[in-house]
Write a protein that holds these residues in place. Structure first.
Motif, PDB file in Angstrom:
ATOM      1  N   ASN A 126       0.819  -1.221   0.000  1.00  0.00           N
ATOM      2  CA  ASN A 126       0.000   0.000   0.000  1.00  0.00           C
ATOM      3  C   ASN A 126       0.851   1.268   0.000  1.00  0.00           C
ATOM      4  N   ASN A 127       2.064   1.154   0.503  1.00  0.00           N
ATOM      5  CA  ASN A 127       2.951   2.329   0.564  1.00  0.00           C
ATOM      6  C   ASN A 127       3.906   2.437  -0.627  1.00  0.00           C
ATOM      7  N   LEU A 128       3.760   1.518  -1.571  1.00  0.00           N
ATOM      8  CA  LEU A 128       4.640   1.557  -2.751  1.00  0.00           C
ATOM      9  C   LEU A 128       4.318   2.764  -3.628  1.00  0.00           C
ATOM     10  N   PRO A 129       5.336   3.451  -4.146  1.00  0.00           N
ATOM     11  CA  PRO A 129       5.076   4.553  -5.093  1.00  0.00           C
ATOM     12  C   PRO A 129       4.547   4.027  -6.419  1.00  0.00           C
ATOM     13  N   GLN A 130       3.855   4.873  -7.142  1.00  0.00           N
ATOM     14  CA  GLN A 130       3.232   4.449  -8.404  1.00  0.00           C
ATOM     15  C   GLN A 130       4.242   4.247  -9.535  1.00  0.00           C
ATOM     16  N   ASN A 131       5.321   5.011  -9.505  1.00  0.00           N
ATOM     17  CA  ASN A 131       6.266   5.017 -10.635  1.00  0.00           C
ATOM     18  C   ASN A 131       7.507   4.161 -10.390  1.00  0.00           C
ATOM     19  N   ILE A 132       7.350   3.021  -9.729  1.00  0.00           N
ATOM     20  CA  ILE A 132       8.506   2.155  -9.492  1.00  0.00           C
ATOM     21  C   ILE A 132       8.960   1.513 -10.798  1.00  0.00           C
ATOM     22  N   SER A 133      10.265   1.322 -10.916  1.00  0.00           N
ATOM     23  CA  SER A 133      10.821   0.708 -12.127  1.00  0.00           C
ATOM     24  C   SER A 133      11.709  -0.490 -11.828  1.00  0.00           C
ATOM     25  N   ASP A 134      11.966  -0.737 -10.549  1.00  0.00           N
ATOM     26  CA  ASP A 134      12.823  -1.865 -10.185  1.00  0.00           C
ATOM     27  C   ASP A 134      12.128  -3.185 -10.507  1.00  0.00           C
ATOM     28  N   PRO A 135      12.803  -4.123 -11.172  1.00  0.00           N
ATOM     29  CA  PRO A 135      12.177  -5.406 -11.541  1.00  0.00           C
ATOM     30  C   PRO A 135      11.638  -6.189 -10.360  1.00  0.00           C
ATOM     31  N   MET A 136      12.379  -6.238  -9.260  1.00  0.00           N
ATOM     32  CA  MET A 136      11.923  -6.976  -8.084  1.00  0.00           C
ATOM     33  C   MET A 136      10.671  -6.338  -7.489  1.00  0.00           C
ATOM     34  N   ALA A 137      10.649  -5.015  -7.430  1.00  0.00           N
ATOM     35  CA  ALA A 137       9.487  -4.306  -6.912  1.00  0.00           C
ATOM     36  C   ALA A 137       8.266  -4.523  -7.806  1.00  0.00           C
ATOM     37  N   LEU A 138       8.471  -4.537  -9.109  1.00  0.00           N
ATOM     38  CA  LEU A 138       7.370  -4.760 -10.048  1.00  0.00           C
ATOM     39  C   LEU A 138       6.815  -6.171  -9.916  1.00  0.00           C
ATOM     40  N   ILE A 139       7.700  -7.139  -9.725  1.00  0.00           N
ATOM     41  CA  ILE A 139       7.259  -8.527  -9.535  1.00  0.00           C
ATOM     42  C   ILE A 139       6.414  -8.632  -8.265  1.00  0.00           C
ATOM     43  N   PHE A 140       6.881  -8.005  -7.190  1.00  0.00           N
ATOM     44  CA  PHE A 140       6.129  -8.010  -5.934  1.00  0.00           C
ATOM     45  C   PHE A 140       4.773  -7.332  -6.110  1.00  0.00           C
ATOM     46  N   LYS A 141       4.751  -6.189  -6.785  1.00  0.00           N
ATOM     47  CA  LYS A 141       3.510  -5.432  -6.979  1.00  0.00           C
ATOM     48  C   LYS A 141       2.493  -6.247  -7.770  1.00  0.00           C
ATOM     49  N   GLU A 142       2.948  -6.883  -8.858  1.00  0.00           N
ATOM     50  CA  GLU A 142       2.043  -7.686  -9.688  1.00  0.00           C
ATOM     51  C   GLU A 142       1.529  -8.912  -8.929  1.00  0.00           C
ATOM     52  N   SER A 143       2.383  -9.504  -8.096  1.00  0.00           N
ATOM     53  CA  SER A 143       1.959 -10.683  -7.337  1.00  0.00           C
ATOM     54  C   SER A 143       0.920 -10.302  -6.283  1.00  0.00           C
ATOM     55  N   MET A 144       1.087  -9.156  -5.625  1.00  0.00           N
ATOM     56  CA  MET A 144       0.118  -8.704  -4.639  1.00  0.00           C
ATOM     57  C   MET A 144      -1.215  -8.361  -5.303  1.00  0.00           C
ATOM     58  N   GLN A 145      -1.158  -7.750  -6.471  1.00  0.00           N
ATOM     59  CA  GLN A 145      -2.390  -7.446  -7.204  1.00  0.00           C
ATOM     60  C   GLN A 145      -3.113  -8.732  -7.600  1.00  0.00           C
ATOM     61  N   GLY A 146      -2.334  -9.745  -7.997  1.00  0.00           N
ATOM     62  CA  GLY A 146      -2.934 -11.029  -8.365  1.00  0.00           C
ATOM     63  C   GLY A 146      -3.596 -11.704  -7.184  1.00  0.00           C
ATOM     64  N   ILE A 147      -2.964 -11.632  -5.998  1.00  0.00           N
ATOM     65  CA  ILE A 147      -3.536 -12.243  -4.797  1.00  0.00           C
ATOM     66  C   ILE A 147      -4.838 -11.537  -4.393  1.00  0.00           C
ATOM     67  N   MET A 148      -4.823 -10.197  -4.445  1.00  0.00           N
ATOM     68  CA  MET A 148      -5.989  -9.428  -4.020  1.00  0.00           C
ATOM     69  C   MET A 148      -7.170  -9.589  -4.977  1.00  0.00           C
ATOM     70  N   LYS A 149      -6.875  -9.784  -6.262  1.00  0.00           N
ATOM     71  CA  LYS A 149      -7.949  -9.960  -7.245  1.00  0.00           C
ATOM     72  C   LYS A 149      -8.515 -11.382  -7.225  1.00  0.00           C
ATOM     73  N   SER A 150      -7.766 -12.308  -6.670  1.00  0.00           N
ATOM     74  CA  SER A 150      -8.200 -13.708  -6.643  1.00  0.00           C
ATOM     75  C   SER A 150      -9.382 -13.870  -5.692  1.00  0.00           C
ATOM     76  N   LYS A 151     -10.465 -14.411  -6.206  1.00  0.00           N
ATOM     77  CA  LYS A 151     -11.667 -14.608  -5.388  1.00  0.00           C
ATOM     78  C   LYS A 151     -11.488 -15.805  -4.455  1.00  0.00           C
ATOM     79  N   SER A 152     -10.845 -16.836  -4.962  1.00  0.00           N
ATOM     80  CA  SER A 152     -10.648 -18.037  -4.157  1.00  0.00           C
ATOM     81  C   SER A 152      -9.298 -17.973  -3.444  1.00  0.00           C
ATOM     82  N   LYS A 153      -9.314 -18.302  -2.163  1.00  0.00           N
ATOM     83  CA  LYS A 153      -8.085 -18.296  -1.377  1.00  0.00           C
ATOM     84  C   LYS A 153      -7.459 -19.691  -1.265  1.00  0.00           C
ATOM     85  N   THR A 154      -8.056 -20.648  -1.972  1.00  0.00           N
ATOM     86  CA  THR A 154      -7.484 -21.995  -1.974  1.00  0.00           C
ATOM     87  C   THR A 154      -6.326 -22.056  -2.962  1.00  0.00           C
TER      88      THR A 154
END
Length: 224
Positions: A81-109
């Motif tokens: 939630n505290n990540l800046p919008q304009n990040i360009s670091d590959p590791m940070a982008l991977i983390f951001k995309e993974s968190m977005q994927g988890i939050m969008k997932s309806k099933s927690k299984t």
């Protein structure tokens, strides 16, 4: 008589201008094309080399800083939630995309499997971005010597044609053509050697960086 001819030939050869510019100007259109192509390849190769040197230095530093801040944070969600919008670091982008994927997932299984797939896809995506230009370096490294060799063969053929036309085997007749030919060979090696060295170095740098991303991914999965 032979001594006089030899003296004239040596005089002509010594008075010839063998500067690189003069060799280029006196070369025929085929050899000129080879020389121009190799020079352009060399220039672009060095542009890619400097760009990748800066890139690897930047992402290694930024990923180290990101990872240090991440493991000091209270939770992954708070950090996200505290990540800046304009990040360009590959590791940070991977983390951001993974968190977005988890939050969008309806099933927690099977969350570990889903997260693992997201992280793997993210690593492949970032790797593809980083390795842009690698193919060009590999192509130049493998083909430039042969392009230069083609210019060499063509220049030597021109030298033999000059001998046949003039019926004179003196050094003054054959030296310019041979010099042009060797110039093309030298340019081929000049373009190829840095490209090969840089390609091998950057491949190794990318392998080490991928290990860093994979290590972060495994640790991230373990806390989720």
């Amino acid at each position: 008589m032979e001594t006089e001819i030899s003296t004239q030939a040596v005089g002509l050869a010594s008075s010839a201008d063998f500067s690189l510019i003069n060799l280029f100007l006196k070369a025929d259109i085929i050899v000129k094309s080879v020389i121009v192509l190799l020079i352009l390849c060399s220039i672009y190769s060095w542009a890619v080399i400097f760009e990748k040197l800066k890139l690897f230095k930047k992402i290694n530093n930024s990923s180290d800083q990101f990872e240090e801040k991440f493991w000091k944070s209270k939770s992954a969600e708070t950090f996200y939630n505290n990540l800046p919008q304009n990040i360009s670091d590959p590791m940070a982008l991977i983390f951001k995309e993974s968190m977005q994927g988890i939050m969008k997932s309806k099933s927690k299984t099977n969350i570990n499997e889903k997260l693992s797939n997201i992280l793997e896809a993210g690593i492949e995506k970032q790797t593809s971005k980083i390795e842009k230009g690698f193919t060009f370096l590999a192509t130049v490294g493998s083909t430039a010597p042969f392009i230069g060799l083609f210019g060499t063969v063509w220049g030597i053929m021109n030298s033999f044609q000059s001998i046949a036309i003039s019926r004179n085997t003196s050094l003054a007749i054959v030296a310019p053509g041979i010099a042009e030919a060797l110039f093309a060979t030298a340019l081929g090696l000049l373009a190829a050697i840095p490209a090969v060295v840089a390609y091998n170095k950057f491949n190794n740098d990318l392998r080490l960086y991928n290990q860093k991303l994979e290590s972060f991914s495994k640790r991230f999965i373990s806390i989720i």
